[in-house]
Motif scaffolding. Structure first.
Motif, PDB file in Angstrom:
ATOM      1  N   ASP A 115       0.731  -1.195   0.199  1.00 60.43           N
ATOM      2  CA  ASP A 115       0.063   0.168   0.107  1.00 60.43           C
ATOM      3  C   ASP A 115       0.843   1.397  -0.047  1.00 60.43           C
ATOM      4  OD1 ASP A 115      -2.138  -1.645   0.026  1.00 60.43           O
ATOM      5  OD2 ASP A 115      -2.427  -1.712   2.408  1.00 60.43           O
ATOM      6  N   THR A 116       2.070   1.406   0.209  1.00 65.58           N
ATOM      7  CA  THR A 116       3.165   2.286   0.383  1.00 65.58           C
ATOM      8  C   THR A 116       3.496   2.638  -1.222  1.00 65.58           C
ATOM      9  OG1 THR A 116       3.901   1.592   2.560  1.00 65.58           O
ATOM     10  CG2 THR A 116       5.206   3.141   1.194  1.00 65.58           C
ATOM     11  N   TYR A 117       3.861   1.594  -1.975  1.00 66.82           N
ATOM     12  CA  TYR A 117       4.396   1.832  -3.085  1.00 66.82           C
ATOM     13  C   TYR A 117       3.593   2.116  -4.268  1.00 66.82           C
ATOM     14  CZ  TYR A 117       8.765   1.730  -0.697  1.00 66.82           C
ATOM     15  OH  TYR A 117       9.909   1.918   0.357  1.00 66.82           O
ATOM     16  N   ILE A 118       2.429   2.967  -4.383  1.00 67.52           N
ATOM     17  CA  ILE A 118       1.675   3.028  -5.461  1.00 67.52           C
ATOM     18  C   ILE A 118       1.978   4.321  -6.203  1.00 67.52           C
ATOM     19  CG2 ILE A 118      -0.642   3.423  -5.989  1.00 67.52           C
ATOM     20  CD1 ILE A 118      -0.227   0.737  -4.664  1.00 67.52           C
ATOM     21  N   PRO A 119       2.270   4.300  -7.616  1.00 66.31           N
ATOM     22  CA  PRO A 119       2.723   5.367  -8.411  1.00 66.31           C
ATOM     23  C   PRO A 119       1.577   6.219  -8.666  1.00 66.31           C
ATOM     24  CG  PRO A 119       2.833   3.303  -9.605  1.00 66.31           C
ATOM     25  CD  PRO A 119       2.602   2.801  -8.206  1.00 66.31           C
ATOM     26  N   ASP A 120       1.545   7.400  -9.223  1.00 66.21           N
ATOM     27  CA  ASP A 120       0.846   8.204  -9.623  1.00 66.21           C
ATOM     28  C   ASP A 120       0.262   7.733 -11.101  1.00 66.21           C
ATOM     29  OD1 ASP A 120       0.407  10.409  -7.463  1.00 66.21           O
ATOM     30  OD2 ASP A 120       2.651  10.339  -7.843  1.00 66.21           O
ATOM     31  N   LEU A 121       1.326   7.519 -12.014  1.00 65.40           N
ATOM     32  CA  LEU A 121       0.938   7.081 -13.122  1.00 65.40           C
ATOM     33  C   LEU A 121       2.139   6.081 -13.863  1.00 65.40           C
ATOM     34  CD1 LEU A 121      -0.154   8.127 -16.097  1.00 65.40           C
ATOM     35  CD2 LEU A 121       2.027   9.601 -16.093  1.00 65.40           C
ATOM     36  N   ILE A 122       1.500   5.313 -14.676  1.00 67.72           N
ATOM     37  CA  ILE A 122       2.178   4.355 -15.590  1.00 67.72           C
ATOM     38  C   ILE A 122       1.973   4.708 -17.011  1.00 67.72           C
ATOM     39  CG2 ILE A 122       2.548   1.749 -16.289  1.00 67.72           C
ATOM     40  CD1 ILE A 122       1.296   1.067 -13.594  1.00 67.72           C
ATOM     41  N   ARG A 123       3.255   4.977 -17.871  1.00 64.58           N
ATOM     42  CA  ARG A 123       3.336   5.313 -19.116  1.00 64.58           C
ATOM     43  C   ARG A 123       4.175   4.880 -19.790  1.00 64.58           C
ATOM     44  NH1 ARG A 123       1.257   9.833 -22.141  1.00 64.58           N
ATOM     45  NH2 ARG A 123       2.912  10.672 -23.649  1.00 64.58           N
ATOM     46  N   GLY A 124       3.867   4.491 -20.965  1.00 56.94           N
ATOM     47  CA  GLY A 124       4.761   3.829 -22.130  1.00 56.94           C
ATOM     48  C   GLY A 124       3.909   3.264 -23.241  1.00 56.94           C
ATOM     49  N   ASP A 125       4.802   2.252 -23.983  1.00 55.50           N
ATOM     50  CA  ASP A 125       4.088   1.740 -24.939  1.00 55.50           C
ATOM     51  C   ASP A 125       3.260   0.503 -24.428  1.00 55.50           C
ATOM     52  OD1 ASP A 125       6.033  -0.044 -24.883  1.00 55.50           O
ATOM     53  OD2 ASP A 125       6.977   0.340 -26.786  1.00 55.50           O
ATOM     54  N   LEU A 126       3.732   0.184 -23.340  1.00 57.31           N
ATOM     55  CA  LEU A 126       2.909  -0.903 -22.473  1.00 57.31           C
ATOM     56  C   LEU A 126       3.291  -2.318 -23.029  1.00 57.31           C
ATOM     57  CD1 LEU A 126      -0.196   0.951 -21.248  1.00 57.31           C
ATOM     58  CD2 LEU A 126       2.159   1.092 -20.564  1.00 57.31           C
ATOM     59  N   ASP A 127       4.356  -2.486 -23.750  1.00 52.76           N
ATOM     60  CA  ASP A 127       4.549  -3.721 -24.300  1.00 52.76           C
ATOM     61  C   ASP A 127       5.053  -4.754 -23.260  1.00 52.76           C
ATOM     62  OD1 ASP A 127       6.935  -2.471 -24.306  1.00 52.76           O
ATOM     63  OD2 ASP A 127       7.987  -3.453 -26.185  1.00 52.76           O
ATOM     64  N   SER A 128       5.783  -4.138 -22.214  1.00 52.38           N
ATOM     65  CA  SER A 128       6.106  -4.961 -21.070  1.00 52.38           C
ATOM     66  C   SER A 128       5.215  -4.950 -19.760  1.00 52.38           C
ATOM     67  CB  SER A 128       7.511  -4.300 -20.766  1.00 52.38           C
ATOM     68  OG  SER A 128       8.491  -4.244 -21.839  1.00 52.38           O
ATOM     69  N   LEU A 129       4.213  -4.208 -19.577  1.00 50.62           N
ATOM     70  CA  LEU A 129       3.469  -4.058 -18.455  1.00 50.62           C
ATOM     71  C   LEU A 129       2.810  -5.607 -18.683  1.00 50.62           C
ATOM     72  CD1 LEU A 129       2.457  -2.622 -15.978  1.00 50.62           C
ATOM     73  CD2 LEU A 129       0.726  -1.646 -17.535  1.00 50.62           C
TER      74      LEU A 129
END
Length: 285
Positions: A115-129
């Motif tokens: 619950d501590t390490y929640i980012p604000d944003l994930i961004r990219g071409d998202l081929d790895s997510l």
């Protein structure tokens, strides 16, 4: 106290690597130096200040900080440097597969931090997510943006949104830290270094590259570069501290540096030229 390095570089931009040592701050016995005013072409040149993001509160006014997490190992538990950069940041962005790294090290392996390490944003071409990672962060309110453009890498995509959105709402006292810039594939390391050049103007040369061993940033040409790090002198180094140094290098990435002068280093340079195939200052302190 601060340890102040001063450098004047003529001709081209210089790239500096500062090795970070977990467990100690920069602690050479170099005498603290006062900022210098050096004459260049019969005029007083301007000063550019580089304050280490690892300076603790009370040493300097804390800048607004954005953190970008790249697809590179964080460590379990997370590196003390990563933890510190996370804590001082007010905007946190995972570059595509960086979200996998964050999830694996703070959720899968260490669920007390989920619950501590929640980012604000994930961004990219998202081929790895990974789908499971996307679902987890999506359910925790994280904004996820896909940019399919293949003419920019995931780091560029993150810097684009930080430039357009975050910079508009922070003060002029800001910095952007990029974690995971070293220790992986060499071509990706070079892409991180390229970002320092490409985004220099947009971010007023306030970009810092990090992993758990190394930090790096650009030094501008034809100005007095004043670098501020924590300095303990002869005092005992506190336990469980982090910081930059003492080992550092002045690396002329991209092109020749015609003239470099420094103070505050163990081996100072006096109007030295730096270039690959010639002199490169490594293992300095």
């Amino acid at each position: 106290k601060f340890l102040v390095h001063t450098m004047v570089i003529t001709g081209f931009i210089l790239y500096i690597v500062v090795i970070t040592c977990e467990g100690s701050y920069f602690h050479t016995r170099t005498t603290r130096t006062a900022p210098l005013t050096i004459m260049y072409k019969a005029n007083t040149i301007s000063t550019h200040y580089h304050c280490s993001p690892l300076l603790r509160d009370g040493e300097e006014e804390r800048p607004d900080t954005a953190l970008i997490i790249l697809n590179s190992p964080i460590g379990t538990p997370p590196s003390p440097i990563f933890v510190y950069l996370w804590e001082i940041s007010d905007f946190r962005v995972c570059a595509d597969g960086g979200a996998n790294r964050l999830y694996d090290e703070t959720h899968v392996k260490n669920q007390q931090d989920e619950d501590t390490y929640i980012p604000d944003l994930i961004r990219g071409d998202l081929d790895s997510l990974r789908p499971a990672v996307r679902d987890f962060y999506g359910q925790n309110g994280v904004r996820i943006e896909q940019d399919p453009c293949q003419n920019t890498n995931d780091l560029d995509k993150c810097l684009q949104v930080i430039s357009k959105e975050w910079l508009n709402r922070v003060s002029s006292n800001f910095q952007v830290c990029i974690y995971g810039a070293f220790g992986g594939r060499f071509d990706q390391e070079m892409a991180s270094i390229q970002a320092l050049y490409k985004w220099k103007s947009a971010f007023q040369n306030k970009l810092f590259l990090y992993d758990h061993n190394t930090s790096a940033f650009l030094l501008s040409e034809s100005v007095l570069n004043e670098i501020r790090l924590v300095f303990y002198g002869d005092k005992e180094i506190p336990d469980n501290e982090i910081g930059d140094g003492p080992t550092c290098g002045l690396i002329p990435i991209g092109s020749r540096c015609e003239s470099v002068e420094t103070t505050g280093l163990k081996w100072n340079l006096e109007a030295a030229s730096l270039e690959f195939g010639g002199m490169v200052s490594t293992s300095n302190q």
